[in-house]
Design an enzyme around this catalytic site. Structure first.
Site, PDB file in Angstrom:
ATOM      1  CB  THR D  10      42.842  38.089  48.498  1.00 35.62           C
ATOM      2  OG1 THR D  10      41.606  37.378  48.580  1.00 35.62           O
ATOM      3  CG2 THR D  10      43.972  37.089  48.314  1.00 35.62           C
ATOM      4  CB  SER D  52      35.336  42.173  48.755  1.00 41.55           C
ATOM      5  OG  SER D  52      35.279  41.073  47.895  1.00 41.55           O
ATOM      6  CG  ASP D  82      35.301  36.908  45.647  1.00 45.24           C
ATOM      7  OD1 ASP D  82      35.481  36.466  44.496  1.00 45.24           O
ATOM      8  OD2 ASP D  82      35.704  36.332  46.666  1.00 45.24           O
TER       9      ASP D  82
END
Lengths: 164, 164, 164, 164
Positions: D10, D52, D82
């Site tokens: 992100t 991820s 994650d």
């Protein structure tokens, strides 16, 4: 007094950091008016919060109904850009009389900070709605387009004239 | 084609982190047009980079001269807000014919991110300059004002009509 | 638990759009902790809101007194950068025992959005204060400096070692 | 010298205004170091740009291989949140010796402006990697966690100790 109807669209989307998806919370319009130091009298009503790809005919009828019913003859509608022209076209054929209706949106959510076009679009849409003659218009990219001479170029994301 | 003249003002100020003072570097206008995804044809010229409190009559004459000389009849001038009305008044008496001239500014520098009103003001000024009849106007707070019916309220920072 | 003392400095300055000057309102620290999604337990106290160029010996004694009196042995002090080293030096000679005290600041106000270094500095200062051995430190530019081996380079604005 | 390995997540995502999806372009790390006014010597290498959730064992082996091969003993890895703990666990069992490896990420993309936690996380991760003893760590929420005592709470998005 300018009537503002919020319908959702990229303009008002937020990032959900748990799911990584975009979603709607509250509209940013009031804080945008404040930041723009606007002294216009506005009446802001949220009619719905939807992605324009999911907008159906009954949603469009709600917008049309509220435009007809509004006591004000200058109306600004925020809307998703993908189906913005379709809604403009619907409004043009729905019996709205003697009113200037401007639809605008954003390509990047206002919540995404200094990359968004939304604040600029709001400024130009508010200006155009004050001075254009009655009719239905799309305002994007610094310009206004009569509802029947505009399309969104799906590749570039720019709005352009049909004969452009 | 819209002629844009940059003259400085808070709009284009930067923060100097060595001295803690505000100063001018380059104008942000081109990057603002890009971020606003504007498809308007514009010709941007920087005439000067000054704080409007330091603007003198010869500076105003440079602006007037360039407005008269421009091949375009829609002209946007960015300007400091403190003496914006004075420059509008000067331009109104300087022999500019058949042109729409809109002056705008910002209360908070565009470089200061999501608190600035500049991007909103640029959007509305660009819209107004396209549709107002020839004359000299001030655009601030989402509104346009004819040059001879506007003042800046020094206490609130808002622009208002003389008889407001 | 980390003790945070706010003393002002560029870190917490705001732009006054009426006067065009920088000034202090409330500290941004609590909203910065929230945005950083910090789960550290912190106790934030504003001791003063001053520009470090105007900081006098009695102000420094207030900081020293509060560092000595704090029940916590990890202390973060936000401070103007111009006299940050002087305050670090004062604290080192003021009888603070068995505590890690980290001073940090910012070159550009946090309120100025995506250009400010403040949020990065807060992240690194919070990290260093958790793991450095007791003593007085300056944290800027991603690094930590013991109080007696650091100066601010007035030309570049960077902090550097005395023998650097 | 600090070795920085970029793997995506992100942290480095962008918004594609044509599709409305998030995607990867270039990493923001170099511009973040500049904005943070970091004077640390860093060697930034982009190993991959992946979410991820899509990271497979061969991707993790690439990260481990590069950590082992790096000439530097302080290594910062940016990573999606994650599966950040899974990668930390993989690295802990992959024969990296006498090196401090810190993994960090962001819940909101850095490109989304003043709402992102990324710049704060980068500041704290850079600080921790300089002072923690050799080992594999996760840095989020202002804190560091040894790789074998941390999990991401899927509901809140916060990282917490296993026995927390």
């Amino acid at each position: 007094m300018i009537q503002v109807f919020v319908t959702g669209g990229t303009f008002d989307k937020e990032y959900n950091y748990i799911t990584g998806q975009l979603f709607f919370k509250d509209t940013h319009l009031p804080s945008m008016f404040e930041r723009g130091r606007s002294t216009l009298e506005v009446d802001v009503k949220t009619l719905m919060m939807v992605d324009s790809l999911e907008m159906r005919e009954e949603d469009r009828e709600i917008i049309a109904f509220n435009c007809r019913r509004s006591l004000h003859d200058k109306i600004l509608v925020t809307h998703g850009t993908d189906r913005l022209v379709e809604t403009a076209s619907y409004l043009a054929q729905s019996g709205i009389k003697d009113k200037t209706v401007v639809l605008t949106g954003a390509m990047i959510p206002y919540a995404f900070g200094t990359s968004s076009d939304g604040f600029f679009n709001l400024g130009s849409a508010l200006a155009f709605v004050q001075v254009l003659t009655p009719g239905i218009y799309v305002v994007m990219n610094g310009r206004f387009f009569p509802w029947d001479n505009v399309r969104k170029n799906k590749k570039t994301g720019f709005f352009e004239e049909l004969n452009g």
